[in-house]
Design a protein around this motif. Structure first.
Motif, mmCIF file in Angstrom:
data_model
loop_
_atom_site.group_PDB
_atom_site.id
_atom_site.type_symbol
_atom_site.label_atom_id
_atom_site.label_comp_id
_atom_site.label_asym_id
_atom_site.label_seq_id
_atom_site.Cartn_x
_atom_site.Cartn_y
_atom_site.Cartn_z
ATOM 1 N N ALA A 1 0.948 -1.240 0.149
ATOM 2 C CA ALA A 1 0.437 0.298 0.354
ATOM 3 C C ALA A 1 0.561 0.780 0.099
ATOM 4 O O ALA A 1 0.304 2.498 -1.065
ATOM 5 C CB ALA A 1 -0.802 -0.080 1.281
ATOM 6 N N LEU B 1 -14.751 2.225 -1.937
ATOM 7 C CA LEU B 1 -13.732 2.102 -1.440
ATOM 8 C C LEU B 1 -12.267 1.239 -2.016
ATOM 9 O O LEU B 1 -12.808 0.247 -3.277
ATOM 10 C CB LEU B 1 -13.978 0.616 -0.285
ATOM 11 N N MET C 1 -6.586 -0.212 0.679
ATOM 12 C CA MET C 1 -7.837 0.437 1.963
ATOM 13 C C MET C 1 -8.450 -1.011 2.353
ATOM 14 O O MET C 1 -8.442 -1.698 3.395
ATOM 15 C CB MET C 1 -8.401 1.883 2.363
ATOM 16 N N SER C 2 -8.795 -1.484 1.494
ATOM 17 C CA SER C 2 -10.375 -2.911 1.602
ATOM 18 C C SER C 2 -8.545 -3.930 2.090
ATOM 19 O O SER C 2 -9.562 -4.404 3.028
ATOM 20 C CB SER C 2 -10.398 -3.121 0.325
ATOM 21 N N MET D 1 -6.197 -4.123 3.964
ATOM 22 C CA MET D 1 -5.666 -3.592 4.887
ATOM 23 C C MET D 1 -6.125 -3.720 5.784
ATOM 24 O O MET D 1 -5.762 -4.447 6.876
ATOM 25 C CB MET D 1 -4.739 -2.005 4.870
ATOM 26 N N PHE D 2 -7.664 -3.561 5.767
ATOM 27 C CA PHE D 2 -8.686 -4.029 6.615
ATOM 28 C C PHE D 2 -8.941 -5.405 6.593
ATOM 29 O O PHE D 2 -8.937 -5.301 8.277
ATOM 30 C CB PHE D 2 -9.608 -3.077 6.145
ATOM 31 N N SER E 1 -6.113 -6.806 8.495
ATOM 32 C CA SER E 1 -5.355 -6.219 9.359
ATOM 33 C C SER E 1 -6.463 -6.996 10.671
ATOM 34 O O SER E 1 -6.789 -7.529 11.921
ATOM 35 C CB SER E 1 -5.147 -4.773 9.872
ATOM 36 N N LEU F 1 -4.474 -0.392 12.500
ATOM 37 C CA LEU F 1 -5.029 -0.157 10.950
ATOM 38 C C LEU F 1 -6.389 -1.047 11.245
ATOM 39 O O LEU F 1 -7.093 0.038 10.129
ATOM 40 C CB LEU F 1 -3.745 -1.687 10.306
ATOM 41 N N SER G 1 -8.929 2.525 12.988
ATOM 42 C CA SER G 1 -7.980 3.660 11.882
ATOM 43 C C SER G 1 -9.097 3.391 10.397
ATOM 44 O O SER G 1 -9.715 4.678 10.115
ATOM 45 C CB SER G 1 -6.114 4.171 11.193
ATOM 46 N N ILE G 2 -9.022 2.854 9.561
ATOM 47 C CA ILE G 2 -9.815 2.271 8.875
ATOM 48 C C ILE G 2 -11.134 2.730 8.917
ATOM 49 O O ILE G 2 -11.930 2.375 7.548
ATOM 50 C CB ILE G 2 -8.929 1.284 7.674
ATOM 51 N N TYR H 1 -12.256 6.052 8.950
ATOM 52 C CA TYR H 1 -12.631 5.779 8.006
ATOM 53 C C TYR H 1 -13.677 5.468 6.841
ATOM 54 O O TYR H 1 -14.359 6.519 6.565
ATOM 55 C CB TYR H 1 -10.878 5.661 7.134
ATOM 56 N N ILE H 2 -13.556 3.926 6.531
ATOM 57 C CA ILE H 2 -14.584 3.506 6.400
ATOM 58 C C ILE H 2 -16.187 4.133 6.514
ATOM 59 O O ILE H 2 -16.744 4.555 5.894
ATOM 60 C CB ILE H 2 -15.033 2.185 6.067
#
Length: 229
Positions: A38, A125, A129-130, A132-133, A136, A204, A207-208, A211-212
């Motif tokens: 990423a 999205l 981002m997807s 990493m979420f 994690s 992670l 935080s993500i 964000y979502i």
């Protein structure tokens, strides 16, 4: 090979190493390689804009690299640490494939729409981002709730949700700041990196996740405001 393409191949290499790591049972290493992918994906676009070396070939290579790093690698990650069952077939195997299919479709749609039409918002999205979420979430739950009975169902629900968000028309903010906010962006990136090193997958995921949630809420409020106007 120009500088942006070099970072694109670093993205691809990290995605490849994430697959190798998870196949060897090293989930923590696989997590970090997805994160590195990423970072390199962010840098290749940044370098292309700074150096003004954008080409027709670059975005195609970038999409193929993203398909590996943010599609194949996360799908293989959750398959191995969540859905895999020795010696038997599981219907849950369909979830990693659904996720991979959504990522491929998301990347193809991005290429068709074009980057110029998504300077302030991403439609759906983004795949980094997807990814990493996804990793994690699976890693955090696997570590802190190893005996959670409904782990497969929980991850399956996250897969469906992420797939829907990637293919939706919800507008998520793009982190491509203007020159005036460049220093703020760098400061935010450094602070986030420190927090990531300390709290790892938990930071992670949270935080993500925020964000979502905020992205969806802002989109809903904007839509309601437009309808009332």
């Amino acid at each position: 090979m120009n500088v942006p393409t070099f970072f694109t191949f670093l993205n691809l290499f990290s995605g490849f190493m994430a697959i190798i790591s998870i196949s060897e049972g090293r989930a923590d290493s696989a997590f970090w390689f997805v994160v590195f992918s990423a970072v390199f994906d962010f840098l290749d676009g940044k370098m292309a804009r700074i150096l003004k070396t954008q080409s027709k070939l670059g975005p195609q290579i970038d999409s193929l690299a993203d398909a590996v790093s943010f599609g194949v690698a996360p799908a293989f990650f959750v398959y191995n640490i969540v859905f895999f069952q020795v010696g038997r077939f599981s219907p849950f195997y369909i979830f990693p494939f659904v996720y991979l299919s959504a990522v491929i479709t998301r990347l193809a749609r991005f290429n068709v729409i074009g980057e110029d039409s998504q300077k302030e918002f991403y439609y759906g999205l983004s795949s980094p981002m997807s990814a990493m979420f996804m990793v994690s979430f699976a890693l955090t739950f696997g570590k802190h709730l190893p005996y959670f009975v409904f782990m497969k169902e929980a991850v399956g629900a996250v897969v469906i949700l992420l797939s829907f968000l990637m293919l939706s028309k919800i507008e998520f903010p793009v982190f491509k700041s203007k020159e005036k906010s460049e220093k703020i962006q760098i400061l935010f990136f450094v602070l986030a990196l420190v927090a990531l090193v300390i709290f790892k997958s938990l930071f992670l995921m949270v935080s993500i996740g925020l964000y979502i949630i905020l992205g969806v809420l802002f989109f809903v409020f904007r839509k309601e405001s437009d309808e009332k106007a």
